[in-house]
Design a protein around this motif. Structure first.
Motif, short mmCIF file in Angstrom:
data_model
loop_
_atom_site.label_atom_id
_atom_site.label_comp_id
_atom_site.label_asym_id
_atom_site.label_seq_id
_atom_site.Cartn_x
_atom_site.Cartn_y
_atom_site.Cartn_z
N ALA A 579 0.87 -1.18 0.00
CA ALA A 579 0.00 0.00 0.00
C ALA A 579 0.90 1.22 0.00
O ALA A 579 2.13 1.11 0.18
CB ALA A 579 -0.92 -0.02 1.23
N ASP A 580 0.33 2.39 -0.21
CA ASP A 580 1.13 3.62 -0.11
C ASP A 580 1.79 3.67 1.26
O ASP A 580 1.14 3.49 2.30
CB ASP A 580 0.24 4.85 -0.30
CG ASP A 580 -0.22 5.02 -1.74
OD1 ASP A 580 0.48 4.52 -2.64
OD2 ASP A 580 -1.29 5.63 -1.97
N ASP A 643 -0.19 -0.59 7.36
CA ASP A 643 -1.25 -0.55 8.37
C ASP A 643 -2.57 -0.04 7.79
O ASP A 643 -3.65 -0.35 8.30
CB ASP A 643 -0.84 0.28 9.58
CG ASP A 643 -0.04 1.52 9.19
OD1 ASP A 643 0.95 1.38 8.46
OD2 ASP A 643 -0.42 2.63 9.62
N ALA A 644 -2.52 0.74 6.69
CA ALA A 644 -3.75 1.24 6.08
C ALA A 644 -4.61 0.09 5.56
O ALA A 644 -5.84 0.22 5.46
CB ALA A 644 -3.42 2.20 4.94
N PRO A 664 1.82 -20.13 5.72
CA PRO A 664 2.89 -19.34 6.34
C PRO A 664 2.73 -17.85 6.05
O PRO A 664 2.32 -17.46 4.95
CB PRO A 664 4.16 -19.89 5.68
CG PRO A 664 3.76 -21.21 5.09
CD PRO A 664 2.33 -21.08 4.72
N LEU A 665 3.07 -17.03 7.06
CA LEU A 665 3.03 -15.58 6.90
C LEU A 665 4.31 -14.97 7.42
O LEU A 665 4.92 -15.47 8.38
CB LEU A 665 1.85 -14.96 7.65
CG LEU A 665 0.45 -15.12 7.06
CD1 LEU A 665 -0.21 -16.37 7.60
CD2 LEU A 665 -0.41 -13.90 7.38
N ALA A 666 4.73 -13.86 6.81
CA ALA A 666 5.79 -13.01 7.34
C ALA A 666 5.16 -11.66 7.64
O ALA A 666 4.55 -11.04 6.76
CB ALA A 666 6.92 -12.86 6.32
N VAL A 667 5.25 -11.21 8.89
CA VAL A 667 4.64 -9.96 9.32
C VAL A 667 5.76 -9.05 9.83
O VAL A 667 6.49 -9.40 10.76
CB VAL A 667 3.59 -10.20 10.42
CG1 VAL A 667 2.97 -8.89 10.86
CG2 VAL A 667 2.52 -11.17 9.94
N ALA A 673 -0.80 -4.62 12.35
CA ALA A 673 -2.17 -4.09 12.43
C ALA A 673 -3.10 -4.89 11.53
O ALA A 673 -4.22 -5.26 11.93
CB ALA A 673 -2.18 -2.61 12.04
N LEU A 674 -2.67 -5.16 10.30
CA LEU A 674 -3.49 -5.97 9.39
C LEU A 674 -3.61 -7.39 9.91
O LEU A 674 -4.68 -7.99 9.88
CB LEU A 674 -2.87 -5.96 7.99
CG LEU A 674 -3.53 -6.88 6.95
CD1 LEU A 674 -5.01 -6.55 6.78
CD2 LEU A 674 -2.80 -6.78 5.61
#
Length: 726
Positions: A579-580, A643-644, A664-667, A673-674
Motif C-alpha cells: 500500500a502507499d 497498516d492502512a 505461512p506468513l511473514a509480518v 495491524a493488518l
C-alpha cells in the motif's frame, strides 16, 4: 496346405533400431524425436491463405453466398456447408470418467539398468531418455467441472519406447474402490451425478455413491483415502501417482518379478484443505490446469521420481493380504520403494483437442518386459479401455493420431475403418507368398530383442463366479491408514465424512456407513455420527474390526502427508501485500529472496498500477486484491507500512483466509495491524494472539530486523507448506 514362406532371404529378423528412433537428450528448445514425429504429421502450415478442406483458397469467410444483398442463402455455397458441417461435428464424446484433464510432454530416464528384472526398453540404459506424454484428470466430473473438487485424480503416462508404446495408467491413490471390474459400471453409475437431476457436478457427496459404498465393504480402504486431503491436491505437480495394480516384470530369461509402481513428485506432496478448495473452485475453476501450463511455460519443469516395489514370485503368498487385490497396498515397511528413474515434463501441447483430448491410454498397451497379473480389476480394464476408445475416437485407427502414434515402426495387416491415415501397399493377410511372406512373424525358437512373449504361467481351475477368500479382509488396511495419520489429518478425514454424509438424504445409508466405520475405528464412527445427527453406533464385533495389523505393521509413516515434503520451496507462489507507505526495501528483499529460492513473489494492492513506497519510490503492483484470493498462493508477506490495509475488506479477507488455512506468513513492523484485524475475523485462527504466538508466522519489528536470518526462517516456514494445527 498353405504355409507361410517366412521372411525373404537375407531380410533381418528384427528391424534395426537406428539412431533416428533414439530420442536422446532433448535438443535446444526441448525438441526431441517425438516432437519431430509430430511435426511430420502436421499437414497444415498455419501461415498462408485460408483454404477449404480440399485446398481451395477462400476470398471471404464472413459472408454467405446469397441472391443479392438481402436475398436467401444459396444451397450451392459449398464453403458455408463445409464450415458448418465441420463445426457441427467437431465435438467427440467425452470420456465417461476422467473427462476433465490436462497433459504435457516430457521424458523419462532411468538411474540404473533393471535388466536383472525386466527387458523393458525404457528401463535398460541409465540416462537414456524415452519420450512421454502424461495426462492428469479428475474422475467424476464432466469436462466443464472444476479442478479442485474432492475426487480421485488420474495419473496416466504414455512411454514412447523403441519397442512400442507402454501406458502406465494409474491414479494419485494406490488403491481402488472395487476388486473386480464387473463392478466398475455400478461404481461409476453410483458416483456420477444423480440420474434424475444431473446433480452434483464433480462431487461424491450424494445418496447413490454412499449407498453403493455402504453396501460394498471392499470400498472402505479407498474411502479413507478419498476423504483425506489426498483427494484435493495443491497441484498436479505436487501429487503422487500409483499404478494401483500389481504388475509383473519379465527379464530376458523369462523370469518374473511382481512390481508396484510409484511416482513421487520432486516438489513434495501438498494438498489443499476443504474450505480452501471450495473457494479456489469459485476463484479459478481451472486452477490445476493453469498451474501445470504456467509452470512449464516458465521453465519450472515438473519432475517425479519413479519407484518400484519388487516382490519375488516366491513371495506371492507371503503377506496376510492378497497381492492381486487392488484395494490393498504393500506397506513400505514390508517392501521398500526403490527409486529407479525420473520423469520431467518440459513441453505443453500445442492443441488441447488434438493432443490432450485425443490421447488414448490403454492398460493393455504393454511392451516386452512387462506383463499382467491375474488381478480381476486389471483384467477387466484391459477390455474396457480399448472398447471405450473405439467409440470415443470414432473407430479402430485412433493409434494413428499423432499423440498416440508410436516411435517404433508399425507393420500390421489391419486395414480400412474410420480415420484411416495410412496408405498400405502390398498384401493384408497372413500367411502369404505373393507378398514375399511380409510382414512376417518371429515365432519359433529364442525370440530376438524387442519381440513380445507372454509370461508363461500355469493356471488350473473351474469356471466359477466366486471371489477368492484371500480378498475378504476389507478393514485392516483402512485401519492402518487411519492410525498412520497425524491428528490434523484425522480431523480432516472426520470432517470430510461428516460433510459428505451430511449431503445424503437417505438416513438408512448414513447409518449403514457409520456402522461400517466402526470396523475401522470406533471413535471415528461415533464422532461422524454425532456431527451428522445419527445415534452413536454400537462397537463392531471383535472378529470384524480393522484392528488387525498387516504382518505386524501398526503404523506406516509413508501414508501421512507430514512425511512427504519436498526439498526447498521451488515454484511456490508468495503474495506480498503493499500500500502507499509500504517499506520498498522489504518488498524488494522478499522478491529477491523468493526468486533466489526458485519461488515467485507477486505484489498485491487495493488497486492495480503502482503504490508509493515509504522512500517515495514506485512499487509496481502485479495484481489488485479484488481480482485474486489467498487460496491461489502458498504464503503471504505483510511488510512494514501497510497498516492502512487493516481497514481494507479485501486485504482483511485475504489474510484471514490465509490464517484459517494454515498458510505461512511473514509480518513486519506495522504490518501487525493488518494481521491482528484479520486474526479477529479468522474464526479463531490466531484470534487474540500477537503474530509471534501463532504457528507458521515469522515476525520482524521493522526493516532493520528483516535481515537474512529472518528470511531464512520464513523460507523454512514456506517449505513446510501448511500449519494445520493453527
Amino acid at each position: 496346405m498353405t504355409v507361410n514362406p517366412g521372411p525373404p532371404e537375407g531380410r533381418p529378423q528384427v528391424p534395426p533400431v537406428t539412431e533416428t528412433t533414439d530420442p536422446g537428450p532433448p535438443a535446444p528448445g526441448g525438441r526431441d524425436a517425438k516432437d519431430a514425429a509430430l511435426d511430420a504429421s502436421r499437414a497444415v502450415d498455419p501461415h498462408g491463405p485460408l483454404t477449404t478442406d480440399q485446398g481451395v483458397r477462400v476470398d471471404d469467410t464472413d459472408n454467405s453466398l446469397t441472391t443479392g444483398e438481402r436475398g436467401p442463402t444459396l444451397l450451392e455455397d459449398f464453403q458455408l456447408r463445409e464450415k458448418l458441417t465441420h463445426f457441427d461435428h467437431e465435438r467427440i464424446p467425452e470420456r465417461v470418467v476422467h473427462a476433465r484433464g490436462a497433459g504435457a510432454y516430457g521424458f523419462f530416464e532411468p538411474y540404473e539398468s533393471l535388466a536383472e528384472y525386466t527387458c523393458a526398453d525404457f528401463l535398460q540404459e541409465p540416462g537414456h531418455r524415452t519420450p512421454v506424454f502424461v495426462r492428469f484428470s479428475t474422475v467424476q466430473g464432466p469436462r466443464g467441472s472444476a479442478d479442485t473438487v474432492r475426487d480421485v485424480r488420474g495419473f496416466a503416462t504414455k512411454f514412447y519406447t523403441r519397442h512400442g508404446n507402454y501406458d502406465l495408467v494409474g491414479n494419485n491413490m494406490p488403491v481402488f474402490f472395487i476388486q473386480d471390474a464387473i463392478k466398475f459400471p455400478d461404481f461409476v453409475h453410483a458416483v456420477k451425478m444423480e440420474p434424475h437431476n444431473e446433480i452434483p457436478t464433480g462431487g461424491s457427496a450424494h445418496d447413490t455413491f454412499w449407498d453403493f459404498c455402504s453396501l460394498q465393504p471392499e470400498s472402505t480402504h479407498m474411502l479413507m483415502w478419498a476423504m483425506s486431503d489426498r483427494a484435493i491436491p495443491r497441484s498436479y505437480r505436487m501429487m503422487q501417482g500409483f499404478g494401483v495394480h500389481t504388475f509383473r516384470l519379465v527379464n530376458a530369461e523369462g523370469r518374473g518379478t511382481f512390481v508396484k509402481f510409484h511416482w513421487k513428485p520432486k516438489l513434495g506432496v501438498a494438498c489443499q484443505v476443504w474450505d480452501e478448495a471450495q473457494i479456489t473452485a469459485g476463484r479459478d475453476p481451472d486452477f490445476h490446469r493453469r498451474d501445470l501450463w504456467e509452470a512449464i511455460e516458465a521453465g519450472d519443469f515438473p519432475e517425479w521420481e519413479l519407484g518400484v516395489q519388487l516382490i519375488p514370485e516366491d513371495d506371492e503368498f507371503a503377506f496376510p493380504f492378497d497381492l492381486l487385490d487392488p484395494t490393498k497396498i504393500v506397506p513400505e515397511e514390508l517392501v521398500p520403494v526403490r527409486p529407479v528413474g525420473r520423469m520431467v515434463l518440459d513441453r505443453n501441447p500445442e492443441n488441447f483437442f488434438a493432443e490432450t483430448e485425443q490421447v488414448a491410454f490403454h492398460t493393455a498397451n504393454i511392451v516386452p518386459g512387462i506383463d499382467f497379473t491375474n488381478d480381476p480389476l486389471l483384467q477387466g480394464r484391459n477390455f474396457s479401455y480399448l472398447d471405450t476408445q473405439l467409440i470415443r475416437l470414432g473407430g479402430p485407427n485412433f493409434s494413428q493420431l499423432p499423440v498416440n502414434r508410436p516411435l517404433a515402426e508399425v507393420r500390421t495387416n489391419h486395414r480400412d475403418g474410420y480415420g484411416q491415415h495410412t496408405v498400405h501397399p502390398g498384401t493384408s493377410y497372413a500367411p502369404n507368398s505373393v507378398g514375399g511372406g511380409c510382414p512376417f512373424t518371429l515365432g519359433g525358437g529364442r525370440l530376438p530383442e524387442g519381440v513380445f512373449e507372454h509370461y508363461q504361467e500355469r493356471v488350473d481351475g473351474a469356471a466359477i463366479r466366486r471371489r477368492s477368500p484371500s480378498f475378504a479382509d476389507h478393514y485392516s488396511q483402512a485401519a492402518l491408514f487411519w492410525r498412520s495419520m497425524a491428528d490434523w489429518e484425522r480431523e480432516h478425514i472426520t470432517a470430510a465424512f461428516s460433510f459428505e454424509l451430511g449431503k445424503v438424504g437417505d438416513r438408512a445409508v448414513r447409518r449403514r456407513t457409520v456402522d461400517n466405520l466402526t470396523r475401522v475405528d470406533q471413535e471415528l464412527a461415533v464422532e461422524v455420527a454425532r456431527r451428522i445427527g445419527e445415534p452413536a453406533p454400537d462397537p463392531a464385533p471383535a472378529d470384524s474390526s480393522g484392528g488387525a495389523e498387516p504382518a505386524g505393521v501398526r503404523l506406516s509413516p509413508a501414508l501421512s502427508l507430514d512425511n512427504l515434503g519436498g526439498d526447498g520451496i521451488g515454484t511456490r507462489k508468495v503474495a506480498v501485500l503493499v500500500a502507499d507507505g509500504a517499506d520498498g526495501d522489504q518488498v524488494r528483499a522478499a522478491q529477491d529472496r523468493m526468486r533466489a529460492e526458485g519461488a515467485t513473489a507477486e505484489t498485491l494492492a487495493a488497486h492495480g498500477g503502482s503504490v508509493s513506497g515509504r522512500a517515495g519510490q514506485d512499487v509496481a503492483v502485479d495484481r489488485a486484491l479484488p481480482t485474486t484470493a489467498s487460496v491461489l498462493y502458498d504464503a503471504v508477506v505483510v511488510p512494514d507500512g501497510t497498516d492502512a490495509l487493516a481497514a481494507d475488506p479485501d486485504a482483511l479477507r485475504f489474510v484471514a483466509e490465509a490464517l484459517r488455512h494454515g498458510k505461512p506468513l511473514a509480518v513486519l513492523g506495522s504490518g501487525t495491524a493488518l494481521f491482528e484485524a484479520a486474526a479477529a475475523a479468522a474464526a479463531g485462527a490466531g484470534s487474540g494472539d500477537g503474530p509471534g504466538r501463532v504457528a507458521g508466522v515469522a515476525v520482524s519489528g521493522g526493516g532493520q530486523d528483516a535481515d537474512a536470518a529472518f528470511w531464512d526462517g520464513f523460507v523454512a516456514l514456506v517449505g513446510r507448506h501448511r500449519f494445520p494445527d493453527r
